[in-house]
Design an enzyme around this catalytic site. Structure first.
Site, short mmCIF file in Angstrom:
data_model
loop_
_atom_site.label_atom_id
_atom_site.label_comp_id
_atom_site.label_asym_id
_atom_site.label_seq_id
_atom_site.Cartn_x
_atom_site.Cartn_y
_atom_site.Cartn_z
N HIS A 198 7.98 6.69 -27.80
CA HIS A 198 7.01 7.66 -27.28
C HIS A 198 7.33 9.07 -27.79
O HIS A 198 6.45 9.77 -28.31
CB HIS A 198 7.03 7.61 -25.75
CG HIS A 198 6.17 8.64 -25.09
ND1 HIS A 198 4.79 8.58 -25.08
CD2 HIS A 198 6.49 9.79 -24.43
CE1 HIS A 198 4.31 9.63 -24.44
NE2 HIS A 198 5.32 10.38 -24.04
N ARG A 242 0.81 -1.24 0.00
CA ARG A 242 0.00 0.00 0.00
C ARG A 242 0.84 1.28 0.00
O ARG A 242 0.35 2.35 0.34
CB ARG A 242 -0.98 0.02 1.17
CG ARG A 242 -1.94 -1.15 1.18
CD ARG A 242 -3.09 -0.90 2.13
NE ARG A 242 -3.97 -2.06 2.16
CZ ARG A 242 -3.85 -3.08 3.00
NH1 ARG A 242 -2.89 -3.07 3.90
NH2 ARG A 242 -4.69 -4.08 2.95
N LYS A 274 3.50 10.75 -11.94
CA LYS A 274 2.59 9.90 -12.72
C LYS A 274 3.27 8.55 -12.90
O LYS A 274 4.40 8.48 -13.41
CB LYS A 274 2.31 10.51 -14.09
CG LYS A 274 1.22 11.55 -14.08
CD LYS A 274 0.84 11.89 -15.51
CE LYS A 274 -0.25 12.94 -15.55
NZ LYS A 274 -0.56 13.37 -16.93
N GLU A 296 9.96 16.13 -25.80
CA GLU A 296 9.33 16.66 -24.58
C GLU A 296 9.96 18.01 -24.18
O GLU A 296 9.29 18.87 -23.62
CB GLU A 296 9.42 15.65 -23.42
CG GLU A 296 8.84 14.26 -23.72
CD GLU A 296 7.31 14.17 -23.68
OE1 GLU A 296 6.63 15.20 -23.63
OE2 GLU A 296 6.80 13.02 -23.71
N HIS A 348 -0.08 14.89 -27.18
CA HIS A 348 -0.22 13.51 -26.70
C HIS A 348 -1.52 12.85 -27.13
O HIS A 348 -1.58 11.63 -27.19
CB HIS A 348 -0.09 13.47 -25.17
CG HIS A 348 1.33 13.65 -24.68
ND1 HIS A 348 2.10 14.74 -25.01
CD2 HIS A 348 2.12 12.87 -23.90
CE1 HIS A 348 3.29 14.62 -24.44
NE2 HIS A 348 3.33 13.51 -23.77
N ASN A 363 0.19 17.64 -21.80
CA ASN A 363 -0.21 16.62 -22.77
C ASN A 363 -0.27 17.17 -24.19
O ASN A 363 -0.85 16.53 -25.08
CB ASN A 363 -1.57 16.05 -22.39
CG ASN A 363 -1.41 14.73 -21.70
OD1 ASN A 363 -1.29 13.71 -22.36
ND2 ASN A 363 -1.38 14.75 -20.39
N ARG A 367 -2.43 20.90 -15.53
CA ARG A 367 -1.45 19.86 -15.84
C ARG A 367 -1.73 19.19 -17.19
O ARG A 367 -0.81 18.68 -17.83
CB ARG A 367 -1.40 18.81 -14.71
CG ARG A 367 -0.29 17.80 -14.94
CD ARG A 367 0.02 16.94 -13.74
NE ARG A 367 1.07 16.00 -14.09
CZ ARG A 367 1.71 15.24 -13.23
NH1 ARG A 367 1.43 15.32 -11.94
NH2 ARG A 367 2.65 14.39 -13.63
N GLU A 394 -3.90 16.69 -12.17
CA GLU A 394 -4.39 17.00 -13.52
C GLU A 394 -5.88 17.29 -13.56
O GLU A 394 -6.63 16.73 -14.35
CB GLU A 394 -4.05 15.86 -14.50
CG GLU A 394 -4.11 16.33 -15.94
CD GLU A 394 -3.56 15.32 -16.93
OE1 GLU A 394 -2.42 14.88 -16.75
OE2 GLU A 394 -4.30 14.99 -17.87
N HIS A 398 -0.48 9.52 -28.48
CA HIS A 398 -0.88 8.26 -27.86
C HIS A 398 -1.65 7.39 -28.85
O HIS A 398 -1.54 6.16 -28.83
CB HIS A 398 -1.73 8.50 -26.61
CG HIS A 398 -0.92 8.95 -25.42
ND1 HIS A 398 -1.49 9.47 -24.28
CD2 HIS A 398 0.41 8.95 -25.19
CE1 HIS A 398 -0.53 9.77 -23.41
NE2 HIS A 398 0.62 9.47 -23.94
#
Ligand code: NAD
Ligand code: GLY
Length: 360
Positions: A264, A120, A142, A184, A247, A244, A240, A236, A251
């Protein structure tokens, strides 16, 4: 060495950017709740950097459990994640055993997710070894694995204790990977800092030649931009999502091709040009600005058009984007160079037009 802070209250942590962190662990050892760590890496990075890091940790009295994963985006899966848990169980690791991610974004994202869920929540430290991981994925918490139909679909927001970005390993990074990281870096200029975008136009060749001072500036400025955005909106809810940029298209390229074909960063390179074209269609950028963005991405050696996939495949993957809200795809667009915004209600015909123009 430069130190930046990701300001998140009690979960704040430093980003250290410098040289020699894989030999000198004096920044790491004070952070460890227990003199035991699991270093998670992969079959490519282990022969290059694991023994040095392990020797330095052991010399400081820290026991090391090495966990060596297969290398590649196609292994960012439940099965590979389980290899981490198998090793932690086999070696009787505890909740206070720190997980150290030694590698690029794939290792970092999976180690972070393992740390978020191991008993946890265990402490973890990011030691990014790719440009992409140093400028982006190691910062902000993330963590994720892929679902066959959606990139990074399963994961958690879980912050590390620290990010230690050693610039030396960038010298052994394959050129294709260096170029992917530049995608990036360029993104950060486009969404937040037009002067940084101009600096990139002037210094792209120095970056490709791995000039240490240029690389340091690119990593520091990228981390400053990302840390500020994460501090504003860790989970996000709004701003945030600007990280992206490119993206939604990118993606779709990655998922549409099956992970591991295009890198990527390559998908993001082509995706940013699509997103810039969309920004022009919506009346924000002019054609000269789109051409300027395309020129820099091209000079970085990244693809400037998307792969020839059926348009329906692009649209299908775009519809499961994580920014989707109440069933509507949301796009990050540029209102001008250095400033981005979220756009809702984009007509499908406009998106299809972008795809028609920007697929090879
Ligand atoms: P990667 O982790 O696959 O690393 C690229 C390649 O370089 C691998 O083969 C790796 O073994 C090798 N390598 C790493 N360091 C090296 C070195 N110093 N010398 C020689 N070889 C080295 O790819 P990446 O580009 O670092 O990361 C991509 C991943 O990051 C994607 O899965 C993407 O989804 C994720 N990502 C996450 C975030 C986030 O916020 N968490 C942000 C951006 C990207
Ligand atoms: N790479 C996007 C983010 O961290 O939010």
């Amino acid at each position: 060495m430069r130190t930046l802070i990701v300001a998140l209250g009690e979960r704040s942590y430093p980003i250290r950017i410098g040289s020699g962190f894989l030999r000198d662990v004096s920044l790491i050892t004070p952070l460890l709740p227990q003199k035991r760590v699991a270093v998670v890496t992969n079959t490519t990075i282990a022969p290059l950097y694991l023994s040095g890091l392990r020797a330095a940790l052991e010399a400081a009295g820290v026991a090391v459990v090495p966990v060596i994963l297969p290398d590649g985006e196609q292994y960012k899966t439940w099965e590979t994640l389980n290899l981490i848990f198998d090793a932690l169980i086999e070696h009787r690791c505890e909740r206070r055993t720190t997980l150290i991610a030694l590698g690029g974004g794939v290792v970092g994202d999976m180690t972070g997710f393992a740390a978020a869920t191991w008993q946890r929540g265990a402490p973890f430290i990011q030691m990014p070894t790719t440009l992409l991981a140093q400028v982006d994925s190691s910062v902000g918490g993330k963590t994720a694995i892929n679902h066959p139909h959606g990139k990074n679909m399963i994961g958690a927001f879980y912050q590390p204790l620290a990010v230690c970005a050693d610039l030396e390993p960038l010298q052994t990074l394959p050129l294709r990977e260096l170029r992917a990281g530049l995608a990036e870096v360029i993104k950060h200029g486009l969404i937040r800092d037009a002067a940084f975008f101009e600096w990139l136009e002037a210094n792209i060749d120095a970056l490709l030649a791995r000039d240490p001072a240029a690389l340091e500036h690119a990593v520091v400025r990228s981390c400053e931009i990302k840390a500020a955005i994460v501090a504003e909106d860790e989970r996000e809810l709004e701003v945030r999502a600007l990280l992206n940029f490119g993206h939604t298209f990118g993606h779709a390229i990655e998922a549409g091709l099956g992970y591991g074909d295009w890198l990527h960063g390559e998908a993001i390179g082509a995706g940013m040009i699509m997103a810039a074209d969309l920004s022009r269609e919506l009346g924000y950028l002019d054609a000269a600005e789109v051409a300027r963005i395309q020129a820099l991405i091209g000079r970085a050696g990244l693809p400037v058009t998307g792969p020839k996939l059926p348009r329906a495949r692009y649209l299908e993957h775009m519809s499961v984007d994580k920014k989707t809200r109440d069933g509507a795809t949301r796009f990050v667009v540029l209102e001008r160079l250095g400033s981005a915004r979220i756009q809702t209600g984009v007509a499908q015909a406009i998106v299809e037009g972008v795809l028609a123009r920007r697929i090879a």
